[in-house]
Design an enzyme around this catalytic site. Structure first.
Site, PDB file in Angstrom:
ATOM      1  N   HIS A 112      -4.471  -3.278   6.415  1.00 55.77           N
ATOM      2  CA  HIS A 112      -4.785  -3.710   5.238  1.00 55.77           C
ATOM      3  C   HIS A 112      -6.391  -3.887   4.317  1.00 55.77           C
ATOM      4  CE1 HIS A 112      -3.401  -4.915   0.742  1.00 55.77           C
ATOM      5  NE2 HIS A 112      -3.828  -6.031   1.279  1.00 55.77           N
ATOM      6  N   ASP A 117       1.136  -1.398  -0.051  1.00 54.20           N
ATOM      7  CA  ASP A 117      -0.081   0.166  -0.277  1.00 54.20           C
ATOM      8  C   ASP A 117       0.640   1.529   0.355  1.00 54.20           C
ATOM      9  OD1 ASP A 117      -2.235  -1.365   0.208  1.00 54.20           O
ATOM     10  OD2 ASP A 117      -1.782  -2.381   1.794  1.00 54.20           O
TER      11      ASP A 117
HETATM   12  P1  NAX Z   1      -2.987 -17.996  -4.739  1.00 59.18           P
HETATM   13  O1  NAX Z   1      -3.908 -18.366  -4.186  1.00 59.18           O
HETATM   14  O2  NAX Z   1      -1.806 -17.767  -5.578  1.00 59.18           O
HETATM   15  O3  NAX Z   1      -2.096 -18.455  -3.773  1.00 59.18           O
HETATM   16  C1  NAX Z   1      -1.634 -19.050  -2.129  1.00 59.18           C
HETATM   17  C2  NAX Z   1      -1.282 -20.310  -1.814  1.00 59.18           C
HETATM   18  O4  NAX Z   1      -1.864 -20.395  -0.128  1.00 59.18           O
HETATM   19  C3  NAX Z   1      -2.045 -21.658  -2.747  1.00 59.18           C
HETATM   20  O5  NAX Z   1      -0.807 -22.786  -2.968  1.00 59.18           O
HETATM   21  C4  NAX Z   1      -2.501 -22.444  -1.214  1.00 59.18           C
HETATM   22  O6  NAX Z   1      -2.832 -23.581  -1.474  1.00 59.18           O
HETATM   23  C5  NAX Z   1      -1.545 -22.449  -0.334  1.00 59.18           C
HETATM   24  N1  NAX Z   1      -2.341 -22.225   0.740  1.00 59.18           N
HETATM   25  C6  NAX Z   1      -3.670 -22.575   1.276  1.00 59.18           C
HETATM   26  N2  NAX Z   1      -3.472 -22.637   2.856  1.00 59.18           N
HETATM   27  C7  NAX Z   1      -2.067 -22.738   3.094  1.00 59.18           C
HETATM   28  C8  NAX Z   1      -1.444 -23.376   4.010  1.00 59.18           C
HETATM   29  N3  NAX Z   1      -1.999 -23.986   5.541  1.00 59.18           N
HETATM   30  N4  NAX Z   1      -0.492 -23.663   4.448  1.00 59.18           N
HETATM   31  C9  NAX Z   1       0.727 -23.408   3.324  1.00 59.18           C
HETATM   32  N5  NAX Z   1       0.155 -22.807   2.412  1.00 59.18           N
HETATM   33  C10 NAX Z   1      -1.397 -22.340   2.748  1.00 59.18           C
HETATM   34  O7  NAX Z   1      -2.754 -16.368  -4.394  1.00 59.18           O
HETATM   35  P2  NAX Z   1      -1.389 -15.044  -3.569  1.00 59.18           P
HETATM   36  O8  NAX Z   1      -2.066 -14.131  -5.646  1.00 59.18           O
HETATM   37  O9  NAX Z   1      -1.055 -16.082  -3.940  1.00 59.18           O
HETATM   38  O10 NAX Z   1      -2.140 -14.448  -2.538  1.00 59.18           O
HETATM   39  C11 NAX Z   1      -1.661 -15.603  -1.551  1.00 59.18           C
HETATM   40  C12 NAX Z   1      -2.318 -14.203  -0.129  1.00 59.18           C
HETATM   41  O11 NAX Z   1      -1.930 -12.691  -0.253  1.00 59.18           O
HETATM   42  C13 NAX Z   1      -3.717 -13.584  -0.843  1.00 59.18           C
HETATM   43  O12 NAX Z   1      -4.697 -14.106   1.147  1.00 59.18           O
HETATM   44  C14 NAX Z   1      -3.879 -12.894  -0.667  1.00 59.18           C
HETATM   45  O13 NAX Z   1      -5.145 -11.976  -0.285  1.00 59.18           O
HETATM   46  C15 NAX Z   1      -2.633 -12.555  -0.037  1.00 59.18           C
HETATM   47  N6  NAX Z   1      -3.068 -10.934  -0.246  1.00 59.18           N
HETATM   48  C16 NAX Z   1      -2.009  -9.564   0.398  1.00 59.18           C
HETATM   49  C17 NAX Z   1      -1.419  -8.086   0.325  1.00 59.18           C
HETATM   50  C18 NAX Z   1      -1.113  -7.833   1.322  1.00 59.18           C
HETATM   51  O14 NAX Z   1      -0.594  -6.600   1.192  1.00 59.18           O
HETATM   52  N7  NAX Z   1      -0.854  -8.139   2.478  1.00 59.18           N
HETATM   53  C19 NAX Z   1      -1.502  -7.974  -1.166  1.00 59.18           C
HETATM   54  C20 NAX Z   1      -1.852  -9.142  -2.461  1.00 59.18           C
HETATM   55  C21 NAX Z   1      -2.738 -10.327  -1.717  1.00 59.18           C
HETATM   56  O15 NAX Z   1      -4.006  -9.869  -2.715  1.00 59.18           O
END
Ligand code: NAX
Length: 338
Positions: free
Chosen positions: A187, A159
């Site tokens: 966030h 952000d």
């Molecule tokens: P993806 O869905 O591409 O990847 C998430 C991965 O996490 C998947 O491979 C899934 O299998 C894995 N996963 C699920 N549960 C798990 C667990 N218990 N242990 C280990 N791995 C697990 O999502 P992606 O685009 O990479 O985003 C990941 C997260 O970042 C989401 O929650 C998203 O909302 C968040 N974000 C946060 C941001 C921030 O600024 N704080 C910005 C970017 C993003 O949106």
């Protein structure tokens, strides 16, 4: 050569994970001569994909890497960890209510907190990226009571970078000429990007951002909305959520924690509030401006807060109180059922 450090990236088979792991082992986060053992944690069904990520990492031939550990096992992953980037989370599925998403994620971060408590180094530094990031970090810390609360944080650096980029575009300078932007709060769309204390180098002269922008109305309205809704705008355009920029921000966050901030500069991190800074309630994981030295952050104090800022900062705090209470209710409900 220093001893290798163990770095855990969760959600390593996901899109942010894919954009992130290369930077970690290239030396861009922990130092150009710091050897790394890289743990890639994901869930069992993703082990095949993860194997492909490790194949590619190996093919990059990064000399700083001692070992790659792809796994779905929390204990193996967090054992003796020095740094954790907790990216993995349950994505929001169609028709899913916010509270269902919160409940699913609270359980993940409770479980990871419990294991971090048991097996990670007590000095471990943790940044939570997976949403709802602030509350997930709070829950993770709650279930890891033997690790100092100051070792947990959540990502608001993306952000902050978005805010700096908007100002740079508006003023017509490079983003490197903009300093000391602040993100207050959650966030989420209640975050408050605050440029009142930020500066810009314009034509060789350092001045405040409001002075350089010369449009308070834009700074108080449109600018804030653009930053708050930038994630949604990226999804609309790319048909996928931010990944490259989120990975870069995660690396910047951890690098500054590890290496420190420049003198006179601060950065935004969601960290635990002690109730004594800027009127934010005790025990919230709230984004503040922090200065970092010797791997220890300190909230930058003494910044003047006007009525406009106060109102915005309180709105985000209120949302975090609600998220915290909902998350704790999920945890307590789970305990009663045991
Ligand atoms: P993806 O869905 O591409 O990847 C998430 C991965 O996490 C998947 O491979 C899934 O299998 C894995 N996963 C699920 N549960 C798990 C667990 N218990 N242990 C280990 N791995 C697990 O999502 P992606 O685009 O990479 O985003 C990941 C997260 O970042 C989401 O929650 C998203 O909302 C968040 N974000 C946060 C941001 C921030 O600024 N704080 C910005 C970017 C993003 O949106």
């Amino acid at each position: 050569m220093p001893e290798p450090i163990k770095v855990v990236v969760t959600g390593a088979a996901g899109q942010i994970g894919y954009a992130l792991v290369g930077s970690v082992v290239k030396g861009e986060v922990f130092g150009a001569d710091q050897p790394v053992i890289l743990v890639l944690l994901d869930i069992e069904p993703m082990m095949g994909v993860l194997e492909g990520v490790v194949m590619e990492l190996k093919d990059c031939a990064f000399p700083l890497v001692k070992e790659y550990i792809p796994t779905a096992d929390y204990e193996k992953a967090f054992k003796d960890a020095d740094a954790c980037m907790l990216v993995g989370a349950m994505p929001r599925k169609e028709g899913m209510e916010r509270k269902d998403l919160l409940a699913a994620n609270v359980k993940i971060f409770k479980g990871q907190g419990e294991m971090i408590d048991k097996v990670a180094k007590k000095t471990v530094k943790i940044v939570v990226v997976g949403n709802p990031a602030n509350t997930n970090a709070l829950i993770c810390s709650k279930y890891a009571p033997s690790i100092p609360k100051q070792n947990f944080s959540a990502l608001t650096r993306l952000d902050q970078s978005r805010a700096k980029a908007q100002i740079a575009d508006r003023v017509g300078v490079s983003v490197g000429d903009v300093s000391n932007a602040i993100i207050w709060g959650n966030h989420s769309s209640t975050q408050y990007p605050d440029m009142r204390h930020a500066t810009v180098n314009l034509n060789g002269k350092k001045m405040s951002v409001p002075e350089a922008v010369k449009d308070d109305n834009w700074l108080k309205n449109e600018f804030i909305k653009i930053v708050q809704s930038r994630g949604a705008a990226v999804i609309k355009a790319r048909k996928l959520s931010s990944a490259m920029s989120a990975a870069k921000a995660t690396c910047d966050h951890m690098r500054d924690w590890w290496m420190g901030t420049q003198s006179g500069e601060w950065t935004s991190m969601a960290v635990i509030s002690d109730g004594n800074k800027y009127g934010i309630p005790d025990g919230l994981m709230y984004s503040f401006p922090v200065e970092i030295k010797d791997k220890t952050w300190k909230i930058k104090e003494g910044l003047e807060i006007n009525d406009f800022s106060r109102e915005k900062m309180d709105i985000s705090a209120k949302e975090l109180v609600q998220e915290r209470d909902d998350a704790l209710a999920v945890c307590e409900d789970g305990q009663q059922k045991k």
